[in-house]
Scaffold this motif. Structure first.
Motif, mmCIF file in Angstrom:
data_model
loop_
_atom_site.group_PDB
_atom_site.id
_atom_site.type_symbol
_atom_site.label_atom_id
_atom_site.label_comp_id
_atom_site.label_asym_id
_atom_site.label_seq_id
_atom_site.Cartn_x
_atom_site.Cartn_y
_atom_site.Cartn_z
ATOM 1 N N LEU A 90 22.004 89.443 -19.754
ATOM 2 C CA LEU A 90 22.008 89.633 -21.200
ATOM 3 C C LEU A 90 22.518 88.402 -21.941
ATOM 4 C CD1 LEU A 90 23.377 93.281 -21.175
ATOM 5 C CD2 LEU A 90 21.073 92.591 -21.850
ATOM 6 N N ALA A 91 23.399 87.630 -21.278
ATOM 7 C CA ALA A 91 23.962 86.429 -21.905
ATOM 8 C C ALA A 91 23.116 85.191 -21.641
ATOM 9 C CB ALA A 91 25.379 86.205 -21.381
ATOM 10 N N HIS A 92 21.998 85.350 -20.937
ATOM 11 C CA HIS A 92 21.133 84.222 -20.579
ATOM 12 C C HIS A 92 21.928 83.153 -19.827
ATOM 13 C CE1 HIS A 92 17.872 85.849 -23.028
ATOM 14 N NE2 HIS A 92 18.764 86.055 -23.980
ATOM 15 N N ALA A 93 22.732 83.611 -18.871
ATOM 16 C CA ALA A 93 23.561 82.695 -18.099
ATOM 17 C C ALA A 93 22.697 81.802 -17.215
ATOM 18 C CB ALA A 93 24.543 83.481 -17.229
ATOM 19 N N THR A 94 23.222 80.618 -16.940
ATOM 20 C CA THR A 94 22.546 79.695 -16.028
ATOM 21 C C THR A 94 23.135 79.842 -14.630
ATOM 22 O OG1 THR A 94 24.128 77.977 -16.652
ATOM 23 C CG2 THR A 94 22.025 78.027 -17.829
ATOM 24 N N ASP A 95 22.514 79.140 -13.679
ATOM 25 C CA ASP A 95 22.970 79.180 -12.294
ATOM 26 C C ASP A 95 23.326 77.762 -11.855
ATOM 27 O OD1 ASP A 95 23.260 80.743 -9.761
ATOM 28 O OD2 ASP A 95 21.773 79.308 -9.064
ATOM 29 N N TRP A 96 24.083 77.644 -10.763
ATOM 30 C CA TRP A 96 24.486 76.339 -10.244
ATOM 31 C C TRP A 96 23.288 75.411 -10.053
ATOM 32 C CZ3 TRP A 96 29.682 75.188 -9.084
ATOM 33 C CH2 TRP A 96 30.575 76.278 -9.104
ATOM 34 N N THR A 97 22.203 75.967 -9.532
ATOM 35 C CA THR A 97 21.047 75.136 -9.186
ATOM 36 C C THR A 97 20.210 74.745 -10.393
ATOM 37 O OG1 THR A 97 19.817 77.164 -8.658
ATOM 38 C CG2 THR A 97 20.892 76.023 -6.833
ATOM 39 N N ASP A 98 20.593 75.209 -11.590
ATOM 40 C CA ASP A 98 19.873 74.812 -12.793
ATOM 41 C C ASP A 98 20.261 73.413 -13.270
ATOM 42 O OD1 ASP A 98 18.504 77.219 -12.969
ATOM 43 O OD2 ASP A 98 20.082 78.172 -14.154
ATOM 44 N N TYR A 99 21.262 72.815 -12.629
ATOM 45 C CA TYR A 99 21.810 71.552 -13.115
ATOM 46 C C TYR A 99 21.711 70.451 -12.068
ATOM 47 C CZ TYR A 99 23.958 74.664 -16.581
ATOM 48 O OH TYR A 99 24.167 75.592 -17.568
ATOM 49 N N ASP A 100 21.731 69.228 -12.563
ATOM 50 C CA ASP A 100 21.836 68.052 -11.709
ATOM 51 C C ASP A 100 23.301 67.623 -11.691
ATOM 52 O OD1 ASP A 100 19.061 67.909 -11.194
ATOM 53 O OD2 ASP A 100 18.746 66.875 -13.095
ATOM 54 N N TRP A 101 24.019 68.048 -10.679
ATOM 55 C CA TRP A 101 25.456 67.818 -10.598
ATOM 56 C C TRP A 101 25.765 66.363 -10.268
ATOM 57 C CZ3 TRP A 101 29.137 71.446 -11.722
ATOM 58 C CH2 TRP A 101 28.668 72.766 -11.901
ATOM 59 N N GLN A 102 26.854 65.878 -10.844
ATOM 60 C CA GLN A 102 27.265 64.499 -10.605
ATOM 61 C C GLN A 102 28.679 64.476 -10.023
ATOM 62 O OE1 GLN A 102 28.184 60.961 -13.639
ATOM 63 N NE2 GLN A 102 25.987 61.315 -13.401
ATOM 64 N N LEU A 103 28.879 63.595 -9.054
ATOM 65 C CA LEU A 103 30.180 63.395 -8.425
ATOM 66 C C LEU A 103 30.853 62.157 -8.995
ATOM 67 C CD1 LEU A 103 32.314 63.917 -6.137
ATOM 68 C CD2 LEU A 103 30.923 62.385 -4.708
ATOM 69 N N PRO A 132 26.927 68.363 -15.663
ATOM 70 C CA PRO A 132 28.074 69.013 -15.026
ATOM 71 C C PRO A 132 28.631 68.122 -13.918
ATOM 72 C CG PRO A 132 26.298 70.577 -15.339
ATOM 73 C CD PRO A 132 25.736 69.235 -15.687
ATOM 74 N N THR A 133 29.945 68.039 -13.846
ATOM 75 C CA THR A 133 30.578 67.016 -13.022
ATOM 76 C C THR A 133 31.644 67.599 -12.111
ATOM 77 O OG1 THR A 133 30.188 65.341 -14.730
ATOM 78 C CG2 THR A 133 31.904 64.855 -13.096
ATOM 79 N N PHE A 317 29.548 71.027 -1.107
ATOM 80 C CA PHE A 317 29.047 71.209 -2.472
ATOM 81 C C PHE A 317 27.629 70.667 -2.585
ATOM 82 C CE2 PHE A 317 28.354 70.607 -6.903
ATOM 83 C CZ PHE A 317 29.189 71.488 -7.575
ATOM 84 N N ARG A 318 27.409 69.475 -2.038
ATOM 85 C CA ARG A 318 26.088 68.848 -2.116
ATOM 86 C C ARG A 318 25.025 69.717 -1.432
ATOM 87 N NH1 ARG A 318 27.418 64.085 -0.436
ATOM 88 N NH2 ARG A 318 27.360 63.051 -2.469
ATOM 89 N N THR A 319 25.355 70.276 -0.293
ATOM 90 C CA THR A 319 24.414 71.123 0.438
ATOM 91 C C THR A 319 24.071 72.376 -0.357
ATOM 92 O OG1 THR A 319 25.235 70.321 2.560
ATOM 93 C CG2 THR A 319 24.062 72.429 2.572
ATOM 94 N N ARG A 320 25.056 72.959 -1.013
ATOM 95 C CA ARG A 320 24.850 74.215 -1.733
ATOM 96 C C ARG A 320 24.159 74.016 -3.085
ATOM 97 N NH1 ARG A 320 29.161 75.225 1.542
ATOM 98 N NH2 ARG A 320 29.456 77.395 2.218
ATOM 99 N N HIS A 321 24.555 72.986 -3.822
ATOM 100 C CA HIS A 321 24.131 72.885 -5.221
ATOM 101 C C HIS A 321 23.480 71.563 -5.593
ATOM 102 C CE1 HIS A 321 26.374 76.541 -5.530
ATOM 103 N NE2 HIS A 321 27.549 75.959 -5.415
#
Length: 354
Positions: A90-103, A132-133, A317-321
């Motif tokens: 209902l909140a239109h939440a995103t998921d971890w895999t929707d982003y390009d994560w940066q270390l 997202p970092t 983290f890299r393997t998962r997301h």
């Protein structure tokens, strides 16, 4: 609408639904959980059909519990978890895999600069100028980091801190004091868009953002779990504490969430209780003379060097997301240095709660 929720320590719940005239319609619950008896599966969806769209997760869970057949067994699934997945849809939440994560994993930094970097990077994520970092900290000096609302004199023995050359800084998030020595602590920050935790309660967001590190620890043979509100624990004791700060975005944009965690790798317990007053109080309440019984370091539980533990966490983290190498930009670094000097190094900020 589509919502997903990985139940901390459990399985993934997926919910698809429509909303019509303020009520849930065409609800479909799925996931990789286990459920017996088989007919209970359809009950999960049917129980939510027609529920008012403003029902909170607890109310949705109550509908499910009331409808499930007697003797139903759920493994990796909770009725509350289904309710959270609905709220996220209902909140239109995103998921971890929707982003390009940066270390970001730079060399050692002074304590005040770490405080400033958290504020600057989270603000950049809120403004949409940074992805997202995941930032892994390296410490240039020992420190005590107190929570935003803690009393300085109640938490820190100033004479003990001075004697041991320990700097005291105050962070922007709440929670308790952290005793830091370079090489003995693993600290990281997640700076994430608010949408990643949409539909989650404040408490649920802690568990949700901690879940990846529980998996990383499991990969190293450490069975750990989230312990409300903000701890990570094992059978041998607490190994980490988390804190959060919500930050508003610019006009017209959602905000961001700072979630940072300090993990005990190897603690000089005697020094800690000479510096932290509250540590003495907690120990005396339990009739314990040594802090070593309260914090079980990761060194003993993993048998790995600190650098190896960090490397395995990053790879997990890299393997998962997914995770690409990044850096603090020149503009971010300049703002952080300015903020460290003007705010986090000042007595006005550090002693804002005397």
């Amino acid at each position: 609408m589509h919502g997903e929720y990985k139940i901390p320590g459990g399985k993934l719940v997926v919910v698809d639904l429509d909303v019509d005239a303020g009520a849930l319609r065409h609800v479909r619950v799925a996931g990789d959980f286990f459920l017996e008896p088989d007919e209970a599966f359809l009950t999960l969806s049917h129980a939510l059909e027609g529920a008012p769209a403003d029902t909170d997760a607890a109310g949705l869970a109550a509908r499910i519990d009331a409808a499930l057949p007697e003797g139903t067994v759920m493994y990796g699934l909770t009725s509350e978890g289904v309710g959270v997945a609905v709220r996220r849809a209902l909140a239109h939440a995103t998921d971890w895999t929707d982003y390009d994560w940066q270390l970001v994993h730079d060399g050692p930094q002074p304590p005040a600069l770490h405080m400033a970097l958290d504020e600057v990077i989270t603000a950049e994520v809120a403004a949409g100028r940074r992805p997202p970092t995941l930032r892994v900290w390296e410490w240039a000096a020992p420190a005590v980091v107190i929570g935003s609302f803690q009393s300085l004199v109640n938490e820190v023995d100033a004479e003990g801190a001075q004697r041991h050359g320990i700097e005291v800084v105050r962070r922007i998030s709440g929670g308790g004091a952290m005793f830091i020595e370079p090489g003995n602590t693993i600290t990281y920050s997640l700076c994430v868009p608010e949408a990643l935790v949409s539909g989650l309660s404040f408490a649920d967001s802690y568990a949700y953002l901690d879940d990846w590190v529980l998996g990383a620890l499991a990969d190293m043979g450490v069975k750990a779990w989230y312990q409300p509100l903000n701890d990570i624990a094992t059978d041998a004791g607490k190994i980490a504490g988390a804190a959060q700060k919500r930050m508003a975005g610019p006009a017209g944009r959602p905000g961001a969430v700072l979630h940072h965690v300090t993990m005990a790798y190897d603690i000089d317990a005697d020094k800690m209780v000479e510096v932290l007053r509250i540590g003495r109080e907690k120990l005396s309440d339990k009739g314990t003379k040594s802090a070593k019984k309260r914090v079980d370091p990761l060194r003993r539980q993993t048998g790995l060097p600190r650098e190896a533990v960090i490397a395995k966490m990053i790879e997990s983290f890299r393997t998962r997301h997914g995770l690409s190498e990044g850096r603090v930009t020149e503009e971010e670094a300049a703002r952080a240095r300015e903020l460290a000097q003007a705010k986090f190094s000042t007595a006005e900020w550090t002693a804002r709660v005397p």
